[in-house]
Write an enzyme that holds these catalytic residues in place. Structure first.
Site, PDB file in Angstrom:
ATOM      1  N   MET A 243      -8.076   2.090   9.412  1.00  0.00           N
ATOM      2  CA  MET A 243      -7.050   1.275   9.021  1.00  0.00           C
ATOM      3  C   MET A 243      -5.966   0.914   9.949  1.00  0.00           C
ATOM      4  O   MET A 243      -5.915   1.596  10.986  1.00  0.00           O
ATOM      5  CB  MET A 243      -6.213   1.730   7.637  1.00  0.00           C
ATOM      6  CG  MET A 243      -7.307   1.878   6.545  1.00  0.00           C
ATOM      7  SD  MET A 243      -6.248   2.256   5.033  1.00  0.00           S
ATOM      8  CE  MET A 243      -7.176   1.790   3.636  1.00  0.00           C
ATOM      9  N   GLY A 244      -5.171  -0.100   9.583  1.00  0.00           N
ATOM     10  CA  GLY A 244      -4.193  -0.323  10.549  1.00  0.00           C
ATOM     11  C   GLY A 244      -3.856  -1.862  10.768  1.00  0.00           C
ATOM     12  O   GLY A 244      -2.910  -2.487  11.302  1.00  0.00           O
TER      13      GLY A 244
ATOM     14  N   ARG B 141     -26.157  11.508  17.985  1.00  0.00           N
ATOM     15  CA  ARG B 141     -25.845  10.241  17.675  1.00  0.00           C
ATOM     16  C   ARG B 141     -24.465   9.443  18.127  1.00  0.00           C
ATOM     17  O   ARG B 141     -23.709  10.038  18.765  1.00  0.00           O
ATOM     18  CB  ARG B 141     -25.546  10.140  15.984  1.00  0.00           C
ATOM     19  CG  ARG B 141     -26.875  10.481  15.295  1.00  0.00           C
ATOM     20  CD  ARG B 141     -26.429  10.301  13.774  1.00  0.00           C
ATOM     21  NE  ARG B 141     -27.844  10.784  12.982  1.00  0.00           N
ATOM     22  CZ  ARG B 141     -27.858  11.279  11.786  1.00  0.00           C
ATOM     23  NH1 ARG B 141     -27.023  11.749  11.247  1.00  0.00           N
ATOM     24  NH2 ARG B 141     -29.217  11.485  11.188  1.00  0.00           N
TER      25      ARG B 141
ATOM     26  N   GLN C 124      -7.223   8.031   4.569  1.00  0.00           N
ATOM     27  CA  GLN C 124      -6.176   8.088   5.185  1.00  0.00           C
ATOM     28  C   GLN C 124      -4.674   8.134   4.836  1.00  0.00           C
ATOM     29  O   GLN C 124      -3.913   8.338   5.323  1.00  0.00           O
ATOM     30  CB  GLN C 124      -6.397   6.934   6.468  1.00  0.00           C
ATOM     31  CG  GLN C 124      -7.518   6.932   7.265  1.00  0.00           C
ATOM     32  CD  GLN C 124      -8.188   5.631   7.833  1.00  0.00           C
ATOM     33  OE1 GLN C 124      -8.010   5.416   9.107  1.00  0.00           O
ATOM     34  NE2 GLN C 124      -8.404   4.788   6.912  1.00  0.00           N
TER      35      GLN C 124
ATOM     36  N   HIS D 228      -9.406   4.757   2.087  1.00  0.00           N
ATOM     37  CA  HIS D 228      -8.141   5.168   1.580  1.00  0.00           C
ATOM     38  C   HIS D 228      -7.738   6.809   1.629  1.00  0.00           C
ATOM     39  O   HIS D 228      -6.759   7.147   1.447  1.00  0.00           O
ATOM     40  CB  HIS D 228      -8.004   4.749   0.149  1.00  0.00           C
ATOM     41  CG  HIS D 228      -7.961   3.272  -0.085  1.00  0.00           C
ATOM     42  ND1 HIS D 228      -9.008   2.347  -0.121  1.00  0.00           N
ATOM     43  CD2 HIS D 228      -6.901   2.448  -0.048  1.00  0.00           C
ATOM     44  CE1 HIS D 228      -8.573   1.168  -0.049  1.00  0.00           C
ATOM     45  NE2 HIS D 228      -7.523   1.177  -0.215  1.00  0.00           N
TER      46      HIS D 228
ATOM     47  N   GLU E 159       5.932  -4.914   5.994  1.00  0.00           N
ATOM     48  CA  GLU E 159       6.227  -6.229   6.387  1.00  0.00           C
ATOM     49  C   GLU E 159       6.394  -7.379   5.155  1.00  0.00           C
ATOM     50  O   GLU E 159       6.894  -8.046   5.103  1.00  0.00           O
ATOM     51  CB  GLU E 159       5.308  -7.093   7.529  1.00  0.00           C
ATOM     52  CG  GLU E 159       3.735  -6.829   7.134  1.00  0.00           C
ATOM     53  CD  GLU E 159       3.088  -8.119   7.971  1.00  0.00           C
ATOM     54  OE1 GLU E 159       1.836  -7.569   8.007  1.00  0.00           O
ATOM     55  OE2 GLU E 159       3.615  -8.994   8.145  1.00  0.00           O
TER      56      GLU E 159
ATOM     57  N   ILE F 118       1.497   3.177   6.598  1.00  0.00           N
ATOM     58  CA  ILE F 118       0.711   4.090   7.630  1.00  0.00           C
ATOM     59  C   ILE F 118       0.218   3.128   8.795  1.00  0.00           C
ATOM     60  O   ILE F 118      -0.061   3.759   9.612  1.00  0.00           O
ATOM     61  CB  ILE F 118      -0.772   4.617   6.768  1.00  0.00           C
ATOM     62  CG1 ILE F 118      -1.349   3.159   6.327  1.00  0.00           C
ATOM     63  CG2 ILE F 118      -0.269   5.307   5.701  1.00  0.00           C
ATOM     64  CD1 ILE F 118      -3.062   3.548   5.783  1.00  0.00           C
ATOM     65  N   ASP F 119       0.635   1.746   8.912  1.00  0.00           N
ATOM     66  CA  ASP F 119      -0.017   1.094   9.904  1.00  0.00           C
ATOM     67  C   ASP F 119       1.030   1.088  11.221  1.00  0.00           C
ATOM     68  O   ASP F 119       0.771   0.850  12.100  1.00  0.00           O
ATOM     69  CB  ASP F 119      -0.045  -0.565   9.482  1.00  0.00           C
ATOM     70  CG  ASP F 119      -0.956  -0.636   8.292  1.00  0.00           C
ATOM     71  OD1 ASP F 119      -1.924   0.295   8.171  1.00  0.00           O
ATOM     72  OD2 ASP F 119      -1.035  -1.559   7.751  1.00  0.00           O
TER      73      ASP F 119
ATOM     74  N   GLY G 155       0.894  -1.159   0.029  1.00  0.00           N
ATOM     75  CA  GLY G 155       0.025   0.075  -0.054  1.00  0.00           C
ATOM     76  C   GLY G 155       0.815   1.180  -0.101  1.00  0.00           C
ATOM     77  O   GLY G 155       1.938   1.486   0.541  1.00  0.00           O
TER      78      GLY G 155
HETATM   79  O1  F6P Z   1      -1.239  -1.705   5.056  1.00  0.00           O
HETATM   80  C1  F6P Z   1      -1.636  -0.365   4.724  1.00  0.00           C
HETATM   81  C2  F6P Z   1      -3.302  -0.489   4.407  1.00  0.00           C
HETATM   82  O2  F6P Z   1      -3.664   0.811   4.091  1.00  0.00           O
HETATM   83  C3  F6P Z   1      -3.746  -1.055   5.658  1.00  0.00           C
HETATM   84  O3  F6P Z   1      -4.148  -0.382   6.785  1.00  0.00           O
HETATM   85  C4  F6P Z   1      -5.222  -1.547   4.917  1.00  0.00           C
HETATM   86  O4  F6P Z   1      -5.848  -2.597   5.661  1.00  0.00           O
HETATM   87  C5  F6P Z   1      -4.687  -1.919   3.473  1.00  0.00           C
HETATM   88  O5  F6P Z   1      -3.400  -1.349   3.334  1.00  0.00           O
HETATM   89  C6  F6P Z   1      -5.591  -1.571   2.455  1.00  0.00           C
HETATM   90  O6  F6P Z   1      -5.226  -1.895   1.306  1.00  0.00           O
HETATM   91  P1  F6P Z   1      -5.578  -1.888  -0.156  1.00  0.00           P
HETATM   92  O7  F6P Z   1      -5.063  -0.656  -0.435  1.00  0.00           O
HETATM   93  O8  F6P Z   1      -5.035  -2.895  -0.966  1.00  0.00           O
HETATM   94  O9  F6P Z   1      -7.130  -1.952  -0.196  1.00  0.00           O
END
Ligand code: F6P
Length: 348
Positions: free
Chosen positions: A171-172, A164, A280, A278, A105, A128-129, A13
């Protein structure tokens, strides 16, 4: 004699700060007399020999841009017949002295396997994670948590006006860094992370308590990879997995949607869910990520010059360091529990 060549690729990503790394590697390597070859779209570019020579002039000021000028993909060499052999052969054909792999990773895991097969490879920790071991931070994380903070802050007015509950999915993957840091900064009333088990029943009780005390609105930040035992039957992610075997979190019915439905049913409080997705990791990098990417990029070229292969450039206690790729990919870096304990003081 033609100058020696350093290769660079960006995999997985995209993360804000990648272009800062590309600029730094290219500029430092050119100054030291190397030619720099960019491989397009991560490992796919190496497999298909899709390359682009990078020059200092071309990468000028790109540290301010988000995304990656080289493109990215989740191509996994291990999933391709003779993938490792093809990779090594292609890198040799391109006369690559050393390869810089910027990734999380998965990308770094492939880099480590290639190192074991004899490749001169070095890594740069990107995601970003913020879940790569051996480094205090990965670039991209700071920009992403600033986005989360900003979005949570914007949600407050509308959530409060309508009395509400808003459940926000962050994400993460399987670590809670983004939800925790973004959630603290953006004033979430409850933060749910994969590292700490919380039940939907407990969440509902917390919401009721908050409403009973007079605050009839709440924002709950939940990591996309959180496991909330009593709603997991209602969670249905997209069946499709990426080449590294990862479930596509944030697709189908995610944890935020399932939790929101349960909260509304159990508490009677009007509840909505929202996936930041995305957004984020889009847009331009924060100043911190521009600087971190620059420092890591310069450092990784120094590592090549010292022959520190099979290692990753890292930031440790503020300084640049070289850590083994084995350590980096050995296990996921989970949240700092002391930070979580501090965050808990402000729940609801
Ligand atoms: O590893 C980064 C990340 O943005 C994760 O936080 C998220 O789960 C994943 O990639 C999303 O992947 P993609 O862009 O392939 O949908």
């Amino acid at each position: 004699m033609a100058s020696e060549r350093i290769g660079i690729l960006t995999g997985g990503g995209d993360a804000p700060g990648l272009n800062a790394v590309i600029r730094a590697v290219t500029t430092k390597a050119n100054l030291d007399g190397y030619e720099v070859v960019g491989f397009l779209d991560g490992w796919r570019g190496v497999l298909e020999r899709k390359t682009k020579v990078l020059t200092t002039a071309e990468v000028r000021d790109i540290h301010m841009l988000g995304g990656t000028i080289l493109g990215s993909s989740r191509t996994n060499i291990a999933k391709i017949a003779d993938g490792f052999e093809i990779t090594l052969k292609n890198l040799e054909a391109e006369h690559i002295k050393a390869l810089v792999a910027a990734g999380g990773e998965d990308t770094l895991g492939v880099a480590y396997k290639l190192f074991q097969k004899g490749l001169n490879v070095v890594g740069v920790p990107k995601t970003i994670d913020n879940d790569v071991s051996g480094t205090d931070y990965t670039f991209g994380f700071d920009t992403a948590i600033n986005r989360v903070c900003e979005f949570l802050e914007m949600l407050r007015t509308t959530t409060q006006s309508h009395h509400r509950v808003m459940v926000v999915e962050i994400m993460g993957r399987h670590s809670g860094w983004m939800a925790l840091h973004g959630g603290i900064a953006g004033g979430a009333h409850l933060i749910i992370v994969p590292e700490i088990k919380v039940t939907a029943k407990e969440v509902c009780e917390t919401v009721k308590r908050r409403y009973d005390s007079g605050d009839s609105w709440a924002i709950i930040a939940v990591s996309e990879g959180a496991v909330i035992p009593d709603i997991m039957d209602d969670v249905a992610h997209n069946e499709k997995r990426d080449e590294f075997g990862h479930v596509q979190l944030g697709t189908g019915v995610g944890v935020a949607e399932a939790l929101a439905k349960r909260i509304e049913r159990e508490t009677g409080c009007e509840t909505r869910s929202l996936v930041f997705g995305h957004l984020q990791r889009g847009g331009s990098p924060s100043a911190y990520d521009r600087v971190l990417g620059t420092r890591l990029g310069v450092h990784v070229v120094k590592m090549i010059e010292k022959g520190q292969f099979g290692m990753m450039a890292a930031i440790r206690s503020g300084d640049m360091a070289a850590v083994s790729l084995e350590e980096a990919v050995g296990k996921l870096k989970t949240i700092n529990m002391k930070t979580y304990d501090a965050a808990k003081l402000f729940f609801c």
